[in-house]
Design a protein around this motif. Structure first.
Motif, mmCIF file in Angstrom:
data_model
loop_
_atom_site.group_PDB
_atom_site.id
_atom_site.type_symbol
_atom_site.label_atom_id
_atom_site.label_comp_id
_atom_site.label_asym_id
_atom_site.label_seq_id
_atom_site.Cartn_x
_atom_site.Cartn_y
_atom_site.Cartn_z
ATOM 1 N N VAL A 60 -37.514 -33.606 -54.005
ATOM 2 C CA VAL A 60 -37.078 -34.900 -53.480
ATOM 3 C C VAL A 60 -35.673 -35.172 -53.990
ATOM 4 N N LYS A 61 -34.954 -36.030 -53.307
ATOM 5 C CA LYS A 61 -33.593 -36.346 -53.719
ATOM 6 C C LYS A 61 -33.616 -37.319 -54.885
ATOM 7 N N VAL A 62 -32.958 -36.936 -55.962
ATOM 8 C CA VAL A 62 -32.866 -37.781 -57.151
ATOM 9 C C VAL A 62 -31.408 -38.189 -57.331
ATOM 10 N N GLN A 63 -31.185 -39.484 -57.480
ATOM 11 C CA GLN A 63 -29.834 -40.008 -57.682
ATOM 12 C C GLN A 63 -29.726 -40.606 -59.078
ATOM 13 N N LEU A 64 -28.797 -40.075 -59.856
ATOM 14 C CA LEU A 64 -28.645 -40.500 -61.247
ATOM 15 C C LEU A 64 -27.210 -40.936 -61.520
ATOM 16 N N THR A 65 -27.081 -41.850 -62.476
ATOM 17 C CA THR A 65 -25.758 -42.251 -62.954
ATOM 18 C C THR A 65 -25.585 -41.646 -64.340
ATOM 19 N N VAL A 66 -24.752 -40.622 -64.433
ATOM 20 C CA VAL A 66 -24.584 -39.872 -65.671
ATOM 21 C C VAL A 66 -23.137 -39.990 -66.141
ATOM 22 N N ASN A 67 -22.970 -40.576 -67.316
ATOM 23 C CA ASN A 67 -21.636 -40.747 -67.899
ATOM 24 C C ASN A 67 -20.678 -41.436 -66.930
ATOM 25 N N GLY A 68 -21.216 -42.430 -66.221
ATOM 26 C CA GLY A 68 -20.392 -43.211 -65.315
ATOM 27 C C GLY A 68 -20.219 -42.627 -63.937
ATOM 28 N N GLN A 69 -20.776 -41.455 -63.674
ATOM 29 C CA GLN A 69 -20.632 -40.815 -62.377
ATOM 30 C C GLN A 69 -21.960 -40.774 -61.630
ATOM 31 N N MET A 71 -24.529 -38.944 -59.457
ATOM 32 C CA MET A 71 -24.898 -37.562 -59.202
ATOM 33 C C MET A 71 -26.233 -37.526 -58.480
ATOM 34 N N SER A 72 -26.404 -36.561 -57.609
ATOM 35 C CA SER A 72 -27.674 -36.434 -56.901
ATOM 36 C C SER A 72 -28.010 -34.964 -56.705
ATOM 37 N N HIS A 73 -29.305 -34.701 -56.613
ATOM 38 C CA HIS A 73 -29.771 -33.335 -56.388
ATOM 39 C C HIS A 73 -31.222 -33.395 -55.937
ATOM 40 N N ASN A 74 -31.635 -32.391 -55.211
ATOM 41 C CA ASN A 74 -33.028 -32.286 -54.796
ATOM 42 C C ASN A 74 -33.805 -31.506 -55.851
ATOM 43 N N VAL A 75 -34.787 -32.159 -56.465
ATOM 44 C CA VAL A 75 -35.604 -31.518 -57.492
ATOM 45 C C VAL A 75 -37.063 -31.881 -57.266
ATOM 46 N N GLU A 76 -37.957 -31.060 -57.780
ATOM 47 C CA GLU A 76 -39.379 -31.387 -57.710
ATOM 48 C C GLU A 76 -39.651 -32.596 -58.609
ATOM 49 N N PRO A 77 -40.574 -33.455 -58.231
ATOM 50 C CA PRO A 77 -40.855 -34.653 -59.042
ATOM 51 C C PRO A 77 -41.275 -34.344 -60.466
ATOM 52 N N ARG A 78 -41.758 -33.144 -60.722
ATOM 53 C CA ARG A 78 -42.217 -32.786 -62.066
ATOM 54 C C ARG A 78 -41.071 -32.430 -63.008
ATOM 55 N N VAL A 79 -39.843 -32.299 -62.488
ATOM 56 C CA VAL A 79 -38.696 -31.863 -63.293
ATOM 57 C C VAL A 79 -38.297 -32.957 -64.274
ATOM 58 N N LEU A 121 -39.227 -37.903 -66.859
ATOM 59 C CA LEU A 121 -38.977 -37.269 -65.573
ATOM 60 C C LEU A 121 -37.644 -37.745 -65.006
ATOM 61 N N ALA A 122 -36.986 -36.867 -64.279
ATOM 62 C CA ALA A 122 -35.703 -37.233 -63.684
ATOM 63 C C ALA A 122 -35.859 -38.403 -62.716
ATOM 64 N N VAL A 123 -36.966 -38.428 -61.967
ATOM 65 C CA VAL A 123 -37.169 -39.518 -61.006
ATOM 66 C C VAL A 123 -37.311 -40.866 -61.701
ATOM 67 N N GLU A 124 -37.759 -40.856 -62.961
ATOM 68 C CA GLU A 124 -37.911 -42.104 -63.714
ATOM 69 C C GLU A 124 -36.568 -42.657 -64.173
ATOM 70 N N HIS A 128 -30.875 -46.160 -63.833
ATOM 71 C CA HIS A 128 -30.500 -46.422 -65.220
ATOM 72 C C HIS A 128 -29.157 -45.762 -65.538
ATOM 73 N N ASP A 129 -28.503 -46.285 -66.549
ATOM 74 C CA ASP A 129 -27.219 -45.736 -67.001
ATOM 75 C C ASP A 129 -27.495 -44.672 -68.065
ATOM 76 N N ILE A 130 -27.174 -43.438 -67.756
ATOM 77 C CA ILE A 130 -27.442 -42.310 -68.659
ATOM 78 C C ILE A 130 -26.140 -41.856 -69.299
ATOM 79 N N LYS A 131 -26.166 -41.720 -70.617
ATOM 80 C CA LYS A 131 -24.991 -41.206 -71.326
ATOM 81 C C LYS A 131 -25.430 -40.039 -72.202
#
Length: 217
Positions: A60-69, A71-79, A121-124, A128-131
């Protein structure tokens, strides 16, 4: 002793069969009377509203905010967040060491709070703001925390170092006037297998504010 029918020959009292039967009835009654968990009720409401979306096993597509940027990627929900950062987003500051949430090498900040990225999990982490440790070298300027680790040689193999500096930065962000003892307490979830704790203490002492208002060092 009990006879084959479960009767107690030693006098009044419950036989083993009677006890087990009564326990089963009591347990079933308790289960029926227990309140339904709110999570199940919420899930049922979502299902009725047609809002429930099944996830996995396909990516599934996961969208994350990492160090102010963003980012998105398709990963399995278990990742896990750790694997997503390292293997899919090329953010390799956080390290995989124990992979059991005990050593702290994979520590990141999530909305300013330290978390083990191997236990989430990445989907969780979406929304959130990740640093990570990379955030402590923004625009080519090294943060005071890793700079102190370099100055006092507070690292050897380097696997634990990213987790330590992230946890240390989070501790100072929470309490800029923290004492060395308070900082060490904040780092209790991080382990250095090389044993460079004395050098770390020197780095911590240099970062802590002295009573005079000046930083140590």
């Amino acid at each position: 002793m009990n006879d084959p029918q479960g009767h107690n020959k030693n006098g009044p009292g419950l036989s083993r069969r009677q006890f087990l039967k009564g326990s089963s009835i009591a347990a079933a009654t308790t289960a029926l009377m227990a309140p339904v968990p709110s999570a199940f009720l919420a899930a049922a409401d979502d299902k009725k509203a047609g809002e429930t979306v099944a996830m996995g096993p396909a990516p599934v597509k996961v969208q994350l905010t990492v160090n102010g940027q963003k980012m998105s990627h398709n990963v399995e929900p278990r990742v896990t967040l750790l694997d997503c950062l390292r293997n899919h987003l090329d953010v390799t500051g956080c390290k995989r060491v124990c992979d059991r949430g005990t050593c702290g090498a994979c520590t990141v900040m999530l909305d300013g709070k330290v978390v083990y990225s191997c236990t989430m999990l990445a989907v969780e982490a979406q929304g959130h703001d990740i640093k990570t440790a990379e955030s402590l070298n923004a625009d080519g300027k090294l943060d005071a925390v890793p700079a102190a680790f370099v100055k006092y040689d507070a690292q050897q193999c380097g696997f634990c170092t990213p987790g330590f500096v992230v946890a240390l930065r989070a501790a100072f962000n929470k309490n800029p006037k923290a004492t060395p003892a308070e900082i060490e307490e904040a780092l209790s979830g991080n382990i250095c297998r090389c044993g460079t704790y004395e050098q770390m203490r020197q780095a911590i002492a240099s970062l802590c504010v002295k009573p005079s208002g000046k930083e140590g060092g």
